[in-house]
Design a protein around this motif. Structure first.
Motif, PDB file in Angstrom:
ATOM      1  N   SER A  91       0.805  -1.220   0.000  1.00 53.40           N
ATOM      2  CA  SER A  91       0.000   0.000   0.000  1.00 53.40           C
ATOM      3  C   SER A  91       0.837   1.268   0.000  1.00 53.40           C
ATOM      4  O   SER A  91       0.314   2.357  -0.191  1.00 53.40           O
ATOM      5  CB  SER A  91      -0.923   0.002   1.219  1.00 53.40           C
ATOM      6  N   GLN A  92       2.140   1.144   0.217  1.00 47.34           N
ATOM      7  CA  GLN A  92       3.011   2.318   0.251  1.00 47.34           C
ATOM      8  C   GLN A  92       4.251   2.061  -0.592  1.00 47.34           C
ATOM      9  O   GLN A  92       4.760   0.944  -0.622  1.00 47.34           O
ATOM     10  CB  GLN A  92       3.507   2.581   1.683  1.00 47.34           C
ATOM     11  N   THR A 110       4.894   7.384  -0.497  1.00 50.85           N
ATOM     12  CA  THR A 110       3.591   7.727  -1.064  1.00 50.85           C
ATOM     13  C   THR A 110       2.635   6.560  -0.877  1.00 50.85           C
ATOM     14  O   THR A 110       3.020   5.404  -1.090  1.00 50.85           O
ATOM     15  CB  THR A 110       3.725   8.003  -2.582  1.00 50.85           C
ATOM     16  N   ASP A 111       1.381   6.856  -0.501  1.00 48.47           N
ATOM     17  CA  ASP A 111       0.354   5.808  -0.458  1.00 48.47           C
ATOM     18  C   ASP A 111      -0.053   5.479  -1.886  1.00 48.47           C
ATOM     19  O   ASP A 111      -0.512   6.351  -2.621  1.00 48.47           O
ATOM     20  CB  ASP A 111      -0.871   6.296   0.326  1.00 48.47           C
ATOM     21  N   LEU A 122       3.356   1.546 -12.792  1.00 53.21           N
ATOM     22  CA  LEU A 122       4.704   1.853 -13.294  1.00 53.21           C
ATOM     23  C   LEU A 122       4.745   3.211 -13.997  1.00 53.21           C
ATOM     24  O   LEU A 122       5.760   3.913 -13.942  1.00 53.21           O
ATOM     25  CB  LEU A 122       5.202   0.732 -14.211  1.00 53.21           C
ATOM     26  N   ALA A 123       3.638   3.592 -14.647  1.00 53.74           N
ATOM     27  CA  ALA A 123       3.601   4.931 -15.264  1.00 53.74           C
ATOM     28  C   ALA A 123       3.748   5.993 -14.169  1.00 53.74           C
ATOM     29  O   ALA A 123       4.490   6.976 -14.327  1.00 53.74           O
ATOM     30  CB  ALA A 123       2.292   5.118 -16.027  1.00 53.74           C
ATOM     31  N   TRP A 124       3.037   5.783 -13.053  1.00 58.11           N
ATOM     32  CA  TRP A 124       3.169   6.700 -11.923  1.00 58.11           C
ATOM     33  C   TRP A 124       4.613   6.696 -11.388  1.00 58.11           C
ATOM     34  O   TRP A 124       5.206   7.752 -11.142  1.00 58.11           O
ATOM     35  CB  TRP A 124       2.199   6.296 -10.794  1.00 58.11           C
ATOM     36  N   LEU A 125       5.175   5.491 -11.224  1.00 52.06           N
ATOM     37  CA  LEU A 125       6.524   5.379 -10.653  1.00 52.06           C
ATOM     38  C   LEU A 125       7.559   6.079 -11.542  1.00 52.06           C
ATOM     39  O   LEU A 125       8.426   6.815 -11.057  1.00 52.06           O
ATOM     40  CB  LEU A 125       6.895   3.897 -10.482  1.00 52.06           C
ATOM     41  N   ALA A 283      -8.020  -0.122  10.084  1.00 46.74           N
ATOM     42  CA  ALA A 283      -6.742   0.278  10.684  1.00 46.74           C
ATOM     43  C   ALA A 283      -5.573  -0.286   9.886  1.00 46.74           C
ATOM     44  O   ALA A 283      -5.627  -1.396   9.368  1.00 46.74           O
ATOM     45  CB  ALA A 283      -6.675  -0.212  12.125  1.00 46.74           C
ATOM     46  N   LYS A 284      -4.508   0.515   9.782  1.00 44.11           N
ATOM     47  CA  LYS A 284      -3.288   0.076   9.101  1.00 44.11           C
ATOM     48  C   LYS A 284      -2.261  -0.350  10.147  1.00 44.11           C
ATOM     49  O   LYS A 284      -2.471  -0.180  11.352  1.00 44.11           O
ATOM     50  CB  LYS A 284      -2.732   1.224   8.262  1.00 44.11           C
TER      51      LYS A 284
END
Ligand code: ZN
Length: 399
Positions: A91-92, A110-111, A122-125, A283-284
Motif C-alpha cells: 500500500s506504500q 507515497t500511499d 509503473l507509469a506513476w513510478l 486500521a493500518k
C-alpha cells in the motif's frame, strides 16, 4: 536513446574486480590491487586510469579528505553517479535517489496500491522518479541504473514477478525491461525483503557473512544473506516464511488460501484484526504501532509480544538451518520493537540449538524505512559497476 536489452559486454577484464576491491575498502594502494587481484602491474595501472578518468575512483592527492590515509591512497567516489530507486510495498511505495554508496539524496513515501496493476503503477513510478531527478538537480547523464523492490516473489534474472499473491495482473510482467527502456539504463528488480536485507547487510552488518532480515509489516517475509550474498532459491521464493504453518491456529484462514500461516496470526495485518475493537476502522499497521506505543493498553502490548513468539517459533527452525550471526527485525512493526523482539528472542533462544545461539544477536533494523531503497541502490551498484552479482548475467539493459 534506444533501449539496451542485449547481453552485457564484459568490461575491460579486471576493471570491475579492482573497483570492488577499492569500493569495499579491501585495497587502497596500487600494490594492494596488484597483490589481491593477481593482475599485472601494468594492467592494474591501465584499468586504474580508466576508473580515475570516469571519476569512480579518486586519489588522495586530489584534495579530498582522506581520513588520515597516506597521499596517493585510492578511494571509491560514491558521488560519481546516482541510482533511481523504489521500494514498493502493498500500500506504500518509497521512492528516491541514492548515490553509489547508498546515501539517500531524496526519499519520499507515497500511499499507492500495487494492486492497481503494472501499467498504471509503473507509469506513476516512472513520472515520480523523473520528478526526483529534477528536485535533486541530478544530471540524468550521471544516473547509472534503476533498482526496484516488489512485494512478492521475483525472478531476479529476468526482473519479473512470479505469481505474486497480492499483485493482480503483475505475474510475468517485464518490469525490469520496461524500466530499462524508459530510462535507457540498466534496471534490476528483486523481492522487497531481499533489497532490505541487502541494504541492512552492506551498510550495518558487512562484517558478518550470514544474516537473516525479517520484515514484519502488513505481511511477513525474510531475506537470507548467506555467505555474504542474497539467497533467492530456485524460483525466487526463498525466505517466504509468512506462509509457513504454525501450530494451534487451524481456525485462521490466510490470504494465500491455506490455514494457520505465520502471516495470518502474527503480521501487522493480523494484529490490526485482533485489536479491531480498539482501533479505527480499516486500521493500518501504523495504527497498530501507534496504539502499542501510546495507547497505554497492556492487551495490545501482549498481542505484539505473542506475535513475536510465533515469529520466533519459525525463526528457531531457520536458525538451526542457517546458523546466522545476526537476525535483523525490520518493517513497520519493528517500530514496536520492544515487545516484538522480546517475544522473538524468548522463543529463538529457548528452541534453537545452543551452538547456533551462542553468539546470535537479534536486533532491530538500524536503517528502518530506508533499508529498501538503500538496498535497491547497492543492488545496482554491485551488479552494474562492480559485477559482484555476476550470476545475474542478463540484467535488463546492462551496458
Ligand atoms: Zn498463507
Amino acid at each position: 536513446m534506444a533501449p539496451k536489452n542485449s547481453a552485457p559486454h564484459p568490461p575491460d577484464a579486471g576493471t570491475s574486480q579492482l573497483l570492488e576491491l577499492i569500493r569495499t575498502g579491501r585495497a587502497s594502494t596500487r600494490q594492494e590491487l596488484v597483490r589481491m587481484s593477481g593482475l599485472s602491474r601494468s594492467t592494474v595501472s591501465q584499468r586504474l586510469e580508466g576508473l580515475l578518468a570516469r571519476g569512480l575512483v579518486i586519489a588522495g592527492d586530489q584534495g579530498e579528505s582522506m581520513g588520515g590515509r597516506p597521499p596517493g591512497s585510492l578511494l571509491f567516489n560514491p558521488k560519481a553517479g546516482f541510482v533511481l530507486v523504489a521500494d514498493c510495498g502493498a500500500s506504500q511505495t518509497h521512492t528516491g535517489i541514492a548515490d553509489l554508496g547508498g546515501d539517500v539524496l531524496i526519499g519520499e513515501i507515497t500511499d499507492r496500491a500495487i494492486a492497481e496493476g503494472p501499467e498504471g503503477f509503473l507509469a506513476w513510478l516512472e513520472a515520480r522518479l523523473d520528478e526526483h531527478l529534477r528536485e535533486a538537480s541530478v544530471d540524468p547523464a550521471l544516473v547509472r541504473g534503476v533498482g526496484v523492490g516488489l512485494p512478492g516473489p521475483v525472478e531476479h534474472r529476468k526482473g519479473r514477478p512470479v505469481s505474486p499473491p497480492i499483485m493482480p495482473g503483475w505475474d510475468g510482467y517485464p518490469v525490469a525491461e520496461r524500466l530499462a527502456e524508459t530510462f535507457s539504463r540498466p534496471a534490476l528488480v528483486d523481492n522487497d525483503v531481499n533489497i532490505m536485507a541487502l541494504g541492512e547487510h552492506r551498510l550495518a552488518h558487512n562484517e558478518v557473512r550470514d544474516m537473516l532480515f525479517v520484515k514484519v509489516g502488513t505481511g511477513i517475509g525474510c531475506g537470507l544473506v548467506l555467505g555474504g550474498n542474497i539467497h533467492r532459491g530456485a524460483h525466487g521464493a526463498a525466505g517466504d516464511i509468512g506462509h509457513i504453518h504454525v501450530p494451534g491456529h487451524d481456525d485462521v484462514l490466510c490470504s494465500c488460501g491455506n490455514i494457520g500461516c505465520l502471516e495470518s496470526v502474527a503480521s501487522g495485518g493480523a494484529l490490526a484484526a485482533q485489536l479491531s475493537d480498539v482501533l479505527p476502522r480499516d486500521a493500518k499497521v501504523s495504527d497498530v504501532v501507534d496504539h502499542v506505543l501510546h495507547g497505554d493498553d497492556p492487551r495490545a502490548v501482549a498481542a505484539v509480544r505473542n506475535a513475536g513468539r510465533e515469529i520466533g517459533g519459525v525463526l528457531a527452525g531457520l536458525v538451526n538451518t542457517c546458523d546466522p550471526d545476526v537476525i535483523v527485525i525490520g518493517g513497520q512493526m519493528a517500530l514496536a520493537d520492544r515487545p516484538l523482539i522480546a517475544g522473538i528472542r524468548e522463543i529463538v533462544y529457548r528452541r534453537s540449538l545452543p551452538l547456533a545461539t551462542h553468539n546470535l544477536r537479534i536486533i532491530k533494523s538500524s536503517l528502518d524505512e530506508r533499508a529498501g531503497i538503500v538496498g535497491a541502490a547497492l543492488m545496482v551498484v554491485e551488479r552494474v559497476l562492480t559485477d559482484r552479482g555476476a550470476s545475474v548475467a542478463d540484467a535488463a539493459g546492462a551496458p
